[in-house]
Design an enzyme around this catalytic site. Structure first.
Site, PDB file in Angstrom:
ATOM      1  N   ASP A 149      -2.844  -4.852  -0.165  1.00  0.00           N
ATOM      2  CA  ASP A 149      -2.403  -6.139   0.380  1.00  0.00           C
ATOM      3  C   ASP A 149      -3.198  -6.561   1.608  1.00  0.00           C
ATOM      4  OD1 ASP A 149      -1.279  -4.212   2.066  1.00  0.00           O
ATOM      5  OD2 ASP A 149       0.789  -4.871   1.765  1.00  0.00           O
TER       6      ASP A 149
ATOM      7  N   MET B 120       0.814  -1.218   0.000  1.00  0.00           N
ATOM      8  CA  MET B 120       0.000   0.000   0.000  1.00  0.00           C
ATOM      9  C   MET B 120       0.849   1.270   0.000  1.00  0.00           C
ATOM     10  SD  MET B 120      -3.017  -1.073   2.699  1.00  0.00           S
ATOM     11  CE  MET B 120      -4.024   0.375   2.397  1.00  0.00           C
ATOM     12  N   HIS B 121       0.204   2.371  -0.359  1.00  0.00           N
ATOM     13  CA  HIS B 121       0.688   3.737  -0.123  1.00  0.00           C
ATOM     14  C   HIS B 121       1.836   4.216  -1.006  1.00  0.00           C
ATOM     15  CE1 HIS B 121      -1.728   3.152   3.421  1.00  0.00           C
ATOM     16  NE2 HIS B 121      -0.815   2.480   4.083  1.00  0.00           N
TER      17      HIS B 121
END
Length: 498
Positions: A239, A81-82
């Site tokens: 995820d 992520m991110h």
């Protein structure tokens, strides 16, 4: 036979799994790629490494499984992520990706909080943390303005890989929720947040559901991967959302604990206006119109890896943990706090660092190893307790990831969480969740819940031991004191780090 493929784009490697309609993993393959740390606190990767290794992994998956490419109906993704990937109008990457575990953006986080104030939690449902995407965009805006001026879109890691495989831009809601630019309840990009920082909404890609089809494989990609151009490509999810799907966390009352590089406690949530005051993350699920609350330990499995590589490099993980069963609960008064990369829940603190408390000459390597596992689990217990405080009852927790591979650690989780731990028969985590999204997208099942019933089977349960649970409850109270007692000391040590 027909198949789907789950692609899990992790922090250190990409994993591909070939799954049949019974939920059996016919074959799997992983390919590693490097991580760059050009400055203290920085964490970057070359997005082309993700693409190259994904294609290698897919090709080797097909070669080793001997599956007929015509029988592979679709593939989907799970992704770290991110991470920020900026591309220009031609889709060319403009700079290395800034990852979720990069902590350079503290100043930008304070800017977001001071600018948006209460709007941040009311719209994005999450506090501004260094790992999220918006602070990274603002860092580029302030430090590399020429780069941002060339950017046509920002993408997250799996979305860039999917674009390279299919030629189509998209971002699913579960991953978009971790950017701080999404109106989480409204499921739209927030004009208010973007405008507050002079960011055009055109920088944000189209939003889709995790199970939506986003094209098929490009001809050259199909040839390189051993698949067919007709192979359907589905959006996929973050995820943690995919890990939740792969663990069957699709209904109210279900909770999982995932221990990988980081550690996650995640609980299904149907209420879109749940107030957790930023203590937990609140994200869109990959299940339609559902959500989840989540607490994160930044260095969970990473703490164990660090400990092994630093103090027992010659041992395997199995050898390192072999003796912990003979060490009493509480590691004979030795406590470890897993703050070696800062912390996220319940302490969003990039400056805090880990510690061993209570060392004496009688402690052995096995005491330290057990203390590391207990410290990681205590940190996750903090998230469990916040979820319970939100009104949820947690009696059972599905364990996935590295923390589900050692029986002593599974029993430790049961005792520290004071809940029954469920180990799955085939635990593939986010990769399985990605495969399930592809299976649902291909029409194999009428719902993700029906898919979970077919794919996911419990293997063993671990019930809490009342005596150890009480002992751990007392130690947990001491563990919680360590942060406040060491916070200021760690701030004073910051200038000495290099």
């Amino acid at each position: 036979m027909k198949y789907v493929i789950g692609v899990d784009l992790g922090t250190s490697a990409v994993k591909t799994v070939l799954v049949n309609p019974q939920g059996e993993v016919v074959h799997e393959h992983s390919e590693a790629y490097p991580l760059s740390r050009p400055e203290p606190g920085w964490s970057e990767q070359n997005p082309e490494d993700w693409v190259d290794k994904t294609l290698v992994s897919l090709r080797r998956l097909m070669e080793k499984s001997s599956a007929d490419p015509q029988e592979v109906e679709g593939l989907s993704f799970s992704g770290q992520m991110h991470g920020l990937v900026l591309v220009d109008a031609e889709g060319k990457v403009l700079r290395p990706a800034i990852l979720w575990n990069d902590t350079r953006t503290t100043a930008q986080c304070r800017k977001i909080e001071n600018t948006l104030e209460s709007k941040l939690l009311s719209i994005a449902k999450n506090r501004a943390l260094e790992g999220f995407t918006l602070p990274k965009i603002l860092w580029v805006q302030e430090n590399e303005p020429d780069i941002l001026s060339q950017a046509s879109l920002f993408l997250l890691p799996k979305d860039y890989v999917r674009y390279r495989l299919s030629g189509e831009y998209a971002m699913d809601y579960s991953d978009a929720a971790g950017t701080l630019l999404l109106d989480v309840s409204g499921k739209t990009w927030s004009q208010d947040i973007a405008a507050a920082f002079d960011l055009p909404l055109s920088l944000c890609p189209p939003l889709v559901e995790s199970f939506d089809q986003t094209g098929t494989l490009l001809p050259d990609i199909a040839e390189a991967s051993g698949l067919l151009p007709s192979t359907k490509v589905f959006a996929g999810g973050a995820d943690n959302a995919c890990g939740a799907i792969g663990a069957g966390i699709l209904q109210e009352g279900q909770t999982m604990c995932s221990i990988g590089t980081s550690g996650v406690v995640l609980s299904f949530e149907s209420r879109k206006e749940l107030e957790v005051d930023g203590k937990l993350h609140f994200f869109n699920h990959s299940e339609k119109d559902a959500y989840y609350v989540m607490g994160v330990t930044l260095a969970a499995g990473h703490s164990l890896t660090w400990f092994k590589e630093t103090f027992a490099k010659e041992k395997s993980f199995d050898e390192l943990l072999e003796g912990i069963g003979s060490i009493p609960a509480g590691s004979s008064g030795l406590l470890f706090t897993p703050y070696i990369s800062g912390e996220r829940t319940p302490h969003p603190d990039a400056d805090i660092r880990g510690s061993f408390i209570g060392m004496d000459s009688g402690h052995t390597l096995s005491h330290f190893a057990r203390a590391v596992l207990e410290g990681i689990t205590f940190s996750l217990r903090e998230s469990i307790d916040i979820v319970r405080e939100s009104g949820k009852e947690i009696h059972e927790v599905v364990a996935i990831g590295g923390g589900a591979r050692n029986e002593t650690w599974l029993q430790m989780q049961a005792d520290i969480f004071n809940a029954t731990i469920i180990k799955l028969e085939s635990e593939q985590g986010p990769a399985m969740g990605a495969a399930m999204l592809a299976a649902y997208g291909c029409g194999w099942f009428p719902s993700l819940t029906d898919c979970a019933k077919a794919f996911i089977r419990p293997a063993k349960t671990y019930a809490p031991n009342a005596e150890r649970a009480e002992l751990y409850s007392g130690l947990f109270s001491l563990y919680q004191e360590v942060y406040s007692q060491t916070r200021e000391l760690n701030r004073k040590l910051v200038p000495y780090r290099n």
